[in-house]
Design a protein around this motif. Structure first.
Motif, PDB file in Angstrom:
ATOM      1  N   HIS A 130       0.941  -1.231  -0.031  1.00  0.00           N
ATOM      2  CA  HIS A 130       0.068  -0.009   0.040  1.00  0.00           C
ATOM      3  C   HIS A 130       0.993   1.292  -0.040  1.00  0.00           C
ATOM      4  O   HIS A 130       1.886   1.296   0.790  1.00  0.00           O
ATOM      5  CB  HIS A 130      -1.099   0.069   1.131  1.00  0.00           C
ATOM      6  N   ALA A 145      -7.126   4.701   9.574  1.00  0.00           N
ATOM      7  CA  ALA A 145      -7.295   4.175   8.297  1.00  0.00           C
ATOM      8  C   ALA A 145      -6.259   3.029   7.859  1.00  0.00           C
ATOM      9  O   ALA A 145      -6.803   2.185   7.514  1.00  0.00           O
ATOM     10  CB  ALA A 145      -7.315   5.181   7.113  1.00  0.00           C
ATOM     11  N   LEU A 146      -5.055   3.528   7.768  1.00  0.00           N
ATOM     12  CA  LEU A 146      -3.958   2.596   7.665  1.00  0.00           C
ATOM     13  C   LEU A 146      -3.806   1.306   8.354  1.00  0.00           C
ATOM     14  O   LEU A 146      -3.788   0.434   7.951  1.00  0.00           O
ATOM     15  CB  LEU A 146      -2.633   3.299   7.813  1.00  0.00           C
ATOM     16  N   LYS A 196      -6.414   0.025  10.045  1.00  0.00           N
ATOM     17  CA  LYS A 196      -7.561  -0.771   9.640  1.00  0.00           C
ATOM     18  C   LYS A 196      -7.212  -1.370   8.321  1.00  0.00           C
ATOM     19  O   LYS A 196      -7.503  -2.734   8.181  1.00  0.00           O
ATOM     20  CB  LYS A 196      -8.827   0.042   9.478  1.00  0.00           C
ATOM     21  N   LYS A 197      -6.570  -0.970   7.375  1.00  0.00           N
ATOM     22  CA  LYS A 197      -6.333  -1.438   6.123  1.00  0.00           C
ATOM     23  C   LYS A 197      -5.406  -2.353   6.106  1.00  0.00           C
ATOM     24  O   LYS A 197      -5.445  -3.707   5.576  1.00  0.00           O
ATOM     25  CB  LYS A 197      -5.743  -0.282   5.009  1.00  0.00           C
ATOM     26  N   LYS A 228      -4.855  -4.176   8.881  1.00  0.00           N
ATOM     27  CA  LYS A 228      -5.404  -5.199   9.917  1.00  0.00           C
ATOM     28  C   LYS A 228      -4.557  -5.233  10.890  1.00  0.00           C
ATOM     29  O   LYS A 228      -3.997  -6.541  11.730  1.00  0.00           O
ATOM     30  CB  LYS A 228      -5.841  -6.507   9.098  1.00  0.00           C
ATOM     31  N   PHE A 259      -3.501   7.487   4.409  1.00  0.00           N
ATOM     32  CA  PHE A 259      -2.737   6.142   4.850  1.00  0.00           C
ATOM     33  C   PHE A 259      -1.628   7.105   5.272  1.00  0.00           C
ATOM     34  O   PHE A 259      -0.553   7.358   4.331  1.00  0.00           O
ATOM     35  CB  PHE A 259      -2.327   5.308   3.906  1.00  0.00           C
TER      36      PHE A 259
END
Length: 458
Positions: A4, A25-26, A28-29, A31, A60
């Motif tokens: 990413h 946000a990052l 979560k992306k 995980k 991110f």
């Protein structure tokens, strides 16, 4: 592994120890585990652990203390990087790190990368665009450390830095002699032991490639008859063919190629050098052989049957197909051009004054639309088949090949040559900052090789 693009921002932490801040946000992306408090960061062979906290943010973003960036040999300024999370080892991976190995000449105004200078700028610009770390370097004196001295492209110039060790290396050495040096052999041996992929492994000579392709039954109809040069083979071939070519096994740029034609009163010999093409005639085979021997001496050459090639106003034409590997090592054509020789010359290389034009334009002079489309597709398929065979049977990894093809006056395609370090002046050098498909293909193949290496290590 999923990469990413992440904005990495340096910041001075108010804490007693450096910390890592990751946007919600990052987190979560990627995980990230909700209860994670300590995170290991890795860039190539450099790692550091630090406390981690989540901060509000929809983009991110990772914020790192300058001391962390310094430990990872990253730039202490805001940059975009490709980042992934290794769940098995609870590790945040920054990179990937791509190195291009070549000869580097130091000059007052900067460095000179010879014929691939602009191409390397394209590789650097595209890497910066997608968040990969790209630099050029020469064979290092020492390589045990987790860093290497290289040149990073920024603000329109190459600047020397101590950089993270590459995770993948593209071999673009210009000279075969440098690949034969012990330092290169030791370096590539170390890369294999560390499981760091590098391509294109080494130069392949014309005779080796011919034998590889000869083993592929489906390609045999497109191979000109070829043999190693000797006095005996020269004599027998001149009995068999009216025209033959004599080429150096390790030659390039159309240099030191001989064309011999039988004439009623002897033989005509033409010779290509980088400056000019020289012709002379000889009344006997002995005279011809003596003249050839003065040029060839102890070098290795091949003999190849002469072909009655498609021409433009008497100028022979051939076709260069640039092929690149991608995911699952599948080959694709990234560019194709036709080359017509300079008037009065028999080699079409641009270095010898040849003209570059589109494949369709070259074919249009002789063929109608339907046959033109068929031939163009046929040439492309042969190029891909050649790349597949050479890439499969050659020792080491090859991710880029230049395939030279030709068509004779009957419309039959021929395989002329395979280049393991193809010229970067044949796929339309851009006049704008546009990145050519060939440059993008190299970087994307590097990402694929790194990803495969990470998977194999698990």
């Amino acid at each position: 592994m999923n990469f990413h693009i992440v904005r990495v921002v340096p910041f001075e932490s108010m804490h007693s120890v450096p910390i890592i801040q990751v946007s919600e946000a990052l987190a979560k992306k990627l995980k990230l585990p909700r209860d994670i408090t300590l995170l290991e960061l890795q860039c190539s062979r450099n790692t550091i652990s630090a406390p981690v906290v989540c901060i509000k943010g929809e983009d991110f973003t990772i914020r790192l203390d300058p001391s962390i960036l310094h430990s990872l040999l990253l730039f202490e300024e805001e940059k975009n990087y490709l980042i992934s999370f290794d769940h098995a080892n609870q590790k945040l991976v920054i990179g990937p790190v791509i190195g291009l190995l070549t000869e580097i000449t130091l000059k007052e105004e900067g460095i000179d990368l010879k014929s691939i200078h602009e191409y390397c700028q394209e590789l650097a610009n595209y890497s910066d665009e997608i968040g990969a770390i790209f630099y050029v370097f020469s064979i290092p004196d020492q390589w045990a450390a987790p860093s290497i001295e290289g040149y990073f492209y920024e603000n329109d110039s190459w600047k020397r830095y101590t950089l993270p060790f590459p995770q993948v290396i593209h071999n673009r050495l210009h000279k075969r002699t440098n690949e034969r040096r012990q330092m290169f052999q030791d370096f590539t041996q170390a890369l294999q032991e560390w499981k760091i992929p590098y391509f294109n492994d080494h130069f392949l000579d014309k005779w080796t490639v011919y034998k590889q392709l000869q083993e592929a039954e489906h390609l045999q109809p497109f191979l000109p008859e070829t043999a190693l040069y000797s006095k005996e083979s020269l004599m027998s071939w001149l009995d068999k063919y009216s025209t033959i070519f004599i080429k150096p096994i390790n030659g390039s740029q159309g240099k030191q190629i001989f064309k011999v034609c039988k004439m009623p009163d002897g033989f005509a010999l033409s010779y290509s050098s980088i400056q000019q093409e020289v012709s002379s005639t000889y009344s006997t085979f002995a005279e011809l052989y003596k003249r050839l021997s003065s040029h060839i001496k102890k070098k290795h050459y091949i003999i190849q049957q002469g072909l009655d090639l498609l021409d433009l106003d008497g100028r022979p034409v051939d076709f260069r197909y640039l092929c690149h590997r991608g995911e699952n090592h599948r080959w694709r054509v990234t560019s194709s051009v036709a080359r017509a020789s300079k008037a009065g010359y028999f080699v079409s290389n641009l270095a010898q004054g040849g003209e570059m034009l589109t494949v369709s334009k070259a074919l249009r002079t002789r063929y109608e639309r339907e046959e033109l489309l068929h031939l163009r597709q046929h040439l492309k398929e042969i190029a891909l088949e050649v790349a597949d065979v050479v890439g499969m049977v050659s020792e080491g990894i090859y991710g880029e090949l230049g395939i030279d093809l030709a068509i004779d006056h009957t419309g039959r395609p021929w395989i002329i040559e395979v280049n393991t370090k193809p010229s970067k002046n044949l796929d339309s050098t851009p006049s704008s900052p546009t990145v050519r498909p060939s440059a993008k293909a190299i970087i994307l193949y590097c990402l694929y090789l790194i990803d495969e290496t990470i998977k194999e290590a698990k």
